[in-house]
Design a protein around this motif. Structure first.
Motif, PDB file in Angstrom:
ATOM      1  N   ASP A  35       0.839  -1.194   0.000  1.00 15.42           N
ATOM      2  CA  ASP A  35       0.000   0.000   0.000  1.00 15.42           C
ATOM      3  C   ASP A  35       0.878   1.250   0.000  1.00 15.42           C
ATOM      4  O   ASP A  35       2.110   1.164   0.035  1.00 15.42           O
ATOM      5  CB  ASP A  35      -0.992  -0.021   1.167  1.00 15.42           C
ATOM      6  N   LEU A  36       0.249   2.416  -0.035  1.00  8.98           N
ATOM      7  CA  LEU A  36       0.997   3.663  -0.143  1.00  8.98           C
ATOM      8  C   LEU A  36       1.944   3.860   1.035  1.00  8.98           C
ATOM      9  O   LEU A  36       3.075   4.319   0.846  1.00  8.98           O
ATOM     10  CB  LEU A  36       0.034   4.856  -0.280  1.00  8.98           C
ATOM     11  N   ASP A  37       1.527   3.500   2.241  1.00  6.97           N
ATOM     12  CA  ASP A  37       2.418   3.625   3.395  1.00  6.97           C
ATOM     13  C   ASP A  37       3.651   2.741   3.236  1.00  6.97           C
ATOM     14  O   ASP A  37       4.771   3.157   3.540  1.00  6.97           O
ATOM     15  CB  ASP A  37       1.689   3.266   4.695  1.00  6.97           C
ATOM     16  N   ALA A  38       3.468   1.509   2.764  1.00  8.10           N
ATOM     17  CA  ALA A  38       4.586   0.590   2.574  1.00  8.10           C
ATOM     18  C   ALA A  38       5.517   1.079   1.467  1.00  8.10           C
ATOM     19  O   ALA A  38       6.750   0.991   1.594  1.00  8.10           O
ATOM     20  CB  ALA A  38       4.075  -0.812   2.257  1.00  8.10           C
ATOM     21  N   VAL A  39       4.946   1.600   0.393  1.00  5.47           N
ATOM     22  CA  VAL A  39       5.753   2.117  -0.714  1.00  5.47           C
ATOM     23  C   VAL A  39       6.576   3.314  -0.245  1.00  5.47           C
ATOM     24  O   VAL A  39       7.784   3.399  -0.520  1.00  5.47           O
ATOM     25  CB  VAL A  39       4.852   2.484  -1.916  1.00  5.47           C
ATOM     26  N   ALA A  40       5.948   4.234   0.471  1.00  2.00           N
ATOM     27  CA  ALA A  40       6.652   5.410   0.978  1.00  2.00           C
ATOM     28  C   ALA A  40       7.748   5.003   1.958  1.00  2.00           C
ATOM     29  O   ALA A  40       8.861   5.542   1.919  1.00  2.00           O
ATOM     30  CB  ALA A  40       5.667   6.374   1.637  1.00  2.00           C
ATOM     31  N   ALA A  41       7.454   4.050   2.834  1.00  2.00           N
ATOM     32  CA  ALA A  41       8.450   3.593   3.806  1.00  2.00           C
ATOM     33  C   ALA A  41       9.639   2.937   3.115  1.00  2.00           C
ATOM     34  O   ALA A  41      10.795   3.201   3.462  1.00  2.00           O
ATOM     35  CB  ALA A  41       7.812   2.623   4.803  1.00  2.00           C
ATOM     36  N   ALA A  42       9.374   2.081   2.130  1.00  2.00           N
ATOM     37  CA  ALA A  42      10.463   1.410   1.413  1.00  2.00           C
ATOM     38  C   ALA A  42      11.348   2.426   0.702  1.00  2.00           C
ATOM     39  O   ALA A  42      12.585   2.326   0.740  1.00  2.00           O
ATOM     40  CB  ALA A  42       9.899   0.409   0.414  1.00  2.00           C
ATOM     41  N   ALA A  43      10.730   3.405   0.059  1.00  2.00           N
ATOM     42  CA  ALA A  43      11.501   4.428  -0.642  1.00  2.00           C
ATOM     43  C   ALA A  43      12.327   5.250   0.346  1.00  2.00           C
ATOM     44  O   ALA A  43      13.513   5.494   0.116  1.00  2.00           O
ATOM     45  CB  ALA A  43      10.574   5.330  -1.444  1.00  2.00           C
ATOM     46  N   SER A  44      11.729   5.647   1.450  1.00  2.00           N
ATOM     47  CA  SER A  44      12.430   6.455   2.448  1.00  2.00           C
ATOM     48  C   SER A  44      13.579   5.681   3.105  1.00  2.00           C
ATOM     49  O   SER A  44      14.621   6.253   3.412  1.00  2.00           O
ATOM     50  CB  SER A  44      11.466   6.929   3.531  1.00  2.00           C
TER      51      SER A  44
END
Length: 155
Positions: free
Chosen positions: A138-147
Motif C-alpha cells: 500500500d501507499l504507506d509501505a511504498v513510501a516507507a520502502a523508498a524512504s
C-alpha cells in the motif's frame, strides 16, 4: 493541462479494456528537472524491479517545451496517468521539484486523491518504491520502502 512528455518511459494509464493502470496498485511518479534523467531512472527502476507485471511508473521531467525545469502540468498529468486508486507516490530530485509538488498538493484538486510526496533518494527510492508497489504494497509501505533507501550505505 498539457500531457506533453507524459508517458515517456511510463504508462498510458489504461489497459485494453479501459481499466485504470496498475490493477489498483500504487502508482509512482518520478519528477526531475531533466526529462532524460526522469526517463532513465524510470527505465532503471523497471529493469531492476525484475520485469513482469509492474506497478505503473511515469516520468515527469523537464519543462513542457523541453529543457531543464519542472512543470506542474506534467506532474499532474503523470500522476493521473498512473493512478489506479491505491494512491500515487511522487519522488523528486531537487529543490523546485519539491516546491512544485508541495504547491500541487496544497491546491488539492490537481493531483489524484491519495497522492503523496515521498522523502526519499531519487534513484534508490524509485527502485524500492516500484518493487514494493509491484508486490502489492500500500501507499504507506511504498513510501516507507523508498524512504528507507536513505540508509543504503555505499562504503
Amino acid at each position: 493541462m498539457s500531457g506533453e512528455g507524459i508517458g515517456r518511459g511510463g504508462t498510458n494509464g489504461e489497459g485494453p479494456s479501459g481499466e485504470r493502470a496498475g490493477g489498483g496498485r500504487v502508482g509512482i511518479v518520478l519528477v526531475s528537472h531533466s526529462a532524460a534523467v526522469a526517463d532513465a531512472v524510470a527505465a532503471l527502476a523497471r529493469g531492476l524491479a525484475g520485469g513482469g507485471d509492474l506497478a505503473p511508473v511515469a516520468a515527469a521531467g523537464g519543462a513542457p517545451g523541453g529543457g531543464l525545469g519542472t512543470s506542474a502540468d506534467l506532474i499532474a498529468s503523470a500522476a493521473k496517468d498512473v493512478d489506479g486508486g491505491a494512491g500515487v507516490a511522487i519522488l523528486v530530485d531537487l529543490g523546485s521539484a519539491v516546491l512544485t509538488v508541495k504547491a500541487l498538493l496544497a491546491e488539492g484538486d490537481e493531483l489524484p486523491e491519495g497522492a503523496r510526496l515521498v522523502d526519499a533518494p531519487f534513484v534508490e527510492g524509485a527502485v524500492a518504491a516500484l518493487v514494493t508497489a509491484s508486490a502489492g504494497g500500500d501507499l504507506d509501505a511504498v513510501a516507507a520502502a523508498a524512504s528507507e533507501a536513505y540508509a543504503y550505505r555505499k562504503e
